[in-house]
Design an enzyme around this catalytic site. Structure first.
Site, PDB file in Angstrom:
ATOM      1  N   ASP A   1      -4.334  70.507  26.767  1.00 32.64           N
ATOM      2  CA  ASP A   1      -4.437  69.575  25.650  1.00 32.64           C
ATOM      3  C   ASP A   1      -5.809  68.931  25.647  1.00 32.64           C
ATOM      4  OD1 ASP A   1      -2.530  67.583  23.739  1.00 32.64           O
ATOM      5  OD2 ASP A   1      -4.260  66.608  24.658  1.00 32.64           O
TER       6      ASP A   1
ATOM      7  N   TYR B   1     -12.609  64.120  22.578  1.00 33.85           N
ATOM      8  CA  TYR B   1     -12.778  64.121  24.031  1.00 33.85           C
ATOM      9  C   TYR B   1     -14.129  64.713  24.432  1.00 33.85           C
ATOM     10  CZ  TYR B   1      -7.675  63.446  24.153  1.00 33.85           C
ATOM     11  OH  TYR B   1      -6.391  62.989  23.979  1.00 33.85           O
TER      12      TYR B   1
ATOM     13  N   LYS C   1      -7.284  68.243  18.535  1.00 37.88           N
ATOM     14  CA  LYS C   1      -6.910  67.186  17.594  1.00 37.88           C
ATOM     15  C   LYS C   1      -8.047  66.853  16.627  1.00 37.88           C
ATOM     16  CE  LYS C   1      -4.326  65.124  21.424  1.00 37.88           C
ATOM     17  NZ  LYS C   1      -5.106  65.694  22.549  1.00 37.88           N
TER      18      LYS C   1
ATOM     19  N   HIS D   1      -5.069  63.074  15.169  1.00 35.91           N
ATOM     20  CA  HIS D   1      -5.202  62.246  16.362  1.00 35.91           C
ATOM     21  C   HIS D   1      -4.742  60.805  16.152  1.00 35.91           C
ATOM     22  CE1 HIS D   1      -7.840  62.053  20.247  1.00 35.91           C
ATOM     23  NE2 HIS D   1      -6.743  61.334  20.375  1.00 35.91           N
TER      24      HIS D   1
END
Length: 283
Positions: free
Chosen positions: A44, A49, A74, A107
């Site tokens: 994930d 990120y 996401k 997200h």
């Protein structure tokens, strides 16, 4: 590994590996490689990120067939909207170096997530994504999205840990055919989770660690979870949760730890909503 069946018939591992806050590329690639070697088959990540490239490299060099790895990423707030979501999806896919995604998530439930959802529905129909879902949607927004669109989310990824259990939300999701997924299952150690006397006592009774007990508690409730670590021994330890079972008494003791509050912040707090809308990434 145990799997859950999503509402569109896709099988998803119930335990995966999360990479939030692993922004160092080499460290992230190594951690994902260690996770895949340990047996994880769900990874994930997210555009926000800033490590999709590292995740993609680890997947490609793992020697594991692509169809055996379930990859999630996401869509961040700044790219919500029909046209921008399609562009953001393509960029994420390029960074990952993949031909398709297993799961694409909105997200945060902010900005034009309705436009984004329409784009994601199209990408799903085109076969570019095997499943679509959301993160951090409170029950009212989740139901509203489901009632006014054609394709329902398969997942709502939300904060779930022993201190923020959201059992009523889980029951609503289950009734609606949406699987609950836990981010930050260890609450990032907040509230003294790893030293909690109840969790320590339950862990001692099974000869396990607190982390293993928390993950087992989630698995037994049917909640998909994505623990994170950059240490190989902990990555391997977190995977060893399928060879023991918590008792009903154990589950009741852990249930009593619920505070009914987030360990971080609330997604229905106007100040938090406003702040999140200002967070932008070079993606």
């Amino acid at each position: 590994m145990q799997y859950v069946l999503l509402n569109n018939g896709v099988r998803m591992p119930i335990l995966g590996f999360g990479v939030y806050q692993i922004e160092d590329a080499a460290q992230c690639e190594r951690a994902v490689a260690d996770a895949l070697a340990a047996g994880y088959r769900l990874v994930d990540t997210a555009a926000a990120y800033l490590n999709e490239e590292a995740v993609g490299r680890a997947i490609r060099t793992s020697g594991i067939a692509r169809e055996d790895i379930f990859v999630t990423t996401k869509l961040w707030i700044q790219d919500a909207g029909y046209e921008s979501a399609r562009v953001a999806f393509r960029r994420s896919l390029d960074r990952l170096g993949l031909d398709y995604l297993d799961l694409y998530l909105i997200h945060q439930p902010f900005n034009d997530y309705y436009g984004a959802w329409r784009a994601m529905e199209e990408l799903y129909r085109e076969g570019r994504i095997r499943a679509i879902g959301v993160c951090n949607f409170m029950p009212d927004r989740l139901v509203d999205l489901m009632d006014h669109n054609e394709i329902p989310p398969v997942i709502d990824q939300v904060e779930v840990n022993p201190f923020c259990q959201r059992e009523a939300d889980r029951q609503l999701m289950e009734a609606r055919g949406v699987r609950m997924q836990s981010w930050a299952p260890f609450a990032e150690g907040r509230n003294g989770l790893f030293r909690d006397p109840v969790l320590e006592d339950v862990a001692a009774g099974h000869g396990r660690t607190v982390a293993q007990v928390v993950l087992r508690w989630l698995v037994q409730r049917g909640v998909v979870c994505i623990p994170k670590s950059v240490h190989r021994e902990r990555i391997e330890e977190n995977f060893r949760v399928f060879d023991f079972e918590l008792t009903d008494a154990d589950m009741q003791r852990i249930a009593a730890l619920d505070t009914g509050r987030s360990c971080f912040f609330s997604h229905d707090d106007p100040e938090i909503v406003s702040w999140l809308g200002t967070v932008r990434f070079d993606i």
